[in-house]
Design an enzyme around this catalytic site. Structure first.
Site, PDB file in Angstrom:
ATOM      1  N   CYS A   1       6.659  10.210   2.179  1.00 34.14           N
ATOM      2  CA  CYS A   1       5.876  11.069   3.076  1.00 34.14           C
ATOM      3  C   CYS A   1       6.748  11.554   4.237  1.00 34.14           C
ATOM      4  CB  CYS A   1       4.633  10.350   3.567  1.00 34.14           C
ATOM      5  SG  CYS A   1       4.985   8.840   4.463  1.00 34.14           S
TER       6      CYS A   1
ATOM      7  N   ASP B   1       1.201  -5.825   1.301  1.00 37.26           N
ATOM      8  CA  ASP B   1       1.360  -5.065   2.545  1.00 37.26           C
ATOM      9  C   ASP B   1       1.699  -6.046   3.665  1.00 37.26           C
ATOM     10  OD1 ASP B   1       0.317  -1.988   3.343  1.00 37.26           O
ATOM     11  OD2 ASP B   1       0.461  -3.351   5.042  1.00 37.26           O
TER      12      ASP B   1
END
Ligand code: SAH
Length: 398
Positions: free
Chosen positions: A341, A251
């Site tokens: 998403c 990340d």
């Protein structure tokens, strides 16, 4: 009296109980409604359609509170909505009284409070308000929420840029009880998480991937797993619990990775089997390709690449690029769990992009499972916009 009359022929979506009234559908506004005021809505022919919250500066000029029913938007109105949402969640297996449960209690339009999101994290609630109606009535909403749940504290995370479209400033802070400065505990399918309600992403965490994380755990036995866009490590923690041989957590957020490492210890998972890398996933995947690395299971759960309709093409390219790169890193029989998403991209388009990526990667893959939203993120049939999360589990055939 404050009221809106729709243009001729523009009442169809309201009749189908779609909660939004766009500014272009309005023929006349009378009674000078102000920000968040309740207005009666009428069709051009005079039929009463419902009560809505007026939002003077938004393209979505009003959102329905009720359909075909007159009601005061007051404490008992919100009591009914919150009681209903609790009953529905309980019937789906979520416990409102469990001090460690975490789930979305109010999913905005889909739970009858348009523009209001309420997430439960253990003994606390994190609230995000994105529309004029709940903004105006927020104090009543917080009072009712506290009374109906006996929570210890409620925190407002009204810090999204979307608020600007409704003419609202950003706002954050404790609005009821106490919310600790430090992350608060909750449990998800047997794994303990620490949620930073004040600074974490969204309202603190990505509750919407709960079911997918569990499933990835079940599929991880003996597998070398790459968890891209790992945030606080969710998919990777479930993979380790599911006996993965090694998990690579990637990340860009240093603070998220720090929590991911702490959660390994907190859950007594084998720290030697996890590697955490702070990196841009696009670059990380290219590096793996250059080094000839392969993985048995890759998770790609990127942030929203499509923020607006005119970003669809650019977003599509982003999805294609990372999926193409990931597919090339799969070992024989390797699996890729890939998500989007972006609400503006539907499953059909997403699947097409994944198919394009496979074609360009010159790989044959099969869809073996599909992912969507869990039961605490319900989608009203009248409001398909409530569906934003989708995913495919694909597997290399040869
Ligand atoms: N899978 C996570 C949620 C992922 S949210 C879970 O189950 O909880 C998306 C994450 O992508 C965020 O943590 C964000 O920090 C990270 N991110 C955004 N852009 C990135 C990039 N280019 N490279 C790596 N990480 C990125």
């Amino acid at each position: 009296m404050k009221l809106i009359t729709l243009k001729a022929g523009r009442d169809k979506s309201a009749i189908r109980r779609h909660p939004w009234i766009f500014s272009g559908a309005i023929d006349e506004v009378s009674g000078n409604p102000e920000f968040g005021d309740s207005v009666e809505v009428y069709a051009y022919n005079g039929d009463f359609l419902g009560i809505a919250a007026y939002s003077p500066s938004s393209q979505i000029r009003a959102r329905f509170w009720t359909f075909f029913e007159k009601a005061e938007i007051n404490e008992s109105f919100f009591e009914e909505k919150i009681e209903k949402a609790i009953a529905l969640r309980e019937s789906r297996g979520f416990s409102i009284t469990d001090p460690l449960s975490a789930f979305r209690l109010i999913y905005a339009e889909n739970d009858g409070i348009p523009g209001c999101i309420i997430d439960k994290y253990g003994e606390y609630f994190s609230v995000e308000i994105l529309a004029a109606g709940p903004e105006k009535h927020r104090e009543i909403i917080y009072k009712v929420l506290a009374e109906k749940t006996n929570c210890r504290g409620i925190y407002e995370r009204c810090d999204s840029d979307v608020r600007k479209k409704e003419g609202m400033e950003k706002r954050e802070g404790v609005v009821y009880g106490n919310v600790p400065e430090t992350p608060v505990p909750m449990e998800e399918n047997g794994i303990r998480f620490l949620i930073d309600i004040r600074n974490g992403h969204k309202t603190g965490y990505y509750l919407d991937q709960r079911d997918a994380r569990k499933r990835i755990g079940e599929l991880s036995n003996q597998k070398k797993v790459l968890n891209c866009f790992c945030y606080t490590g969710g998919f990777g923690l479930f993979a380790l619990k599911g006996n993965a041989s090694h998990v690579y957590q990637v990340d860009v957020s240093k603070s998220a990775l720090k929590i991911a490492k702490e959660l390994l210890v907190e859950n007594k998972l084998p720290t030697a089997k996890a590697t955490h890398t702070e990196a841009d996933v696009f670059q990380y995947l290219r590096k793996c390709r250059d080094k000839g690395e392969t993985f048995d299971l890759i998770v790609l759960d990127p942030p929203k690449f499509v923020e607006a309709k005119d970003h669809l093409q650019k977003g599509a390219r982003g999805y294609k690029d990372i999926n193409l790169l990931a597919m090339k890193l799969l070992s024989p029989n390797g699996m890729l769990a890939t998500f989007s998403c972006s609400g503006l991209m539907d499953m059909a388009l997403f699947q097409k992009i994944i198919a394009d990526a496979a074609a360009d990667a010159k790989k044959e893959l099969q869809i073996i499972e599909r992912f969507g939203q869990p039961a605490d993120h319900p989608v009203s049939l009248a409001f398909p916009e409530g569906q934003y999360l989708k995913g495919l589990l694909v597997q290399l055939k040869n």
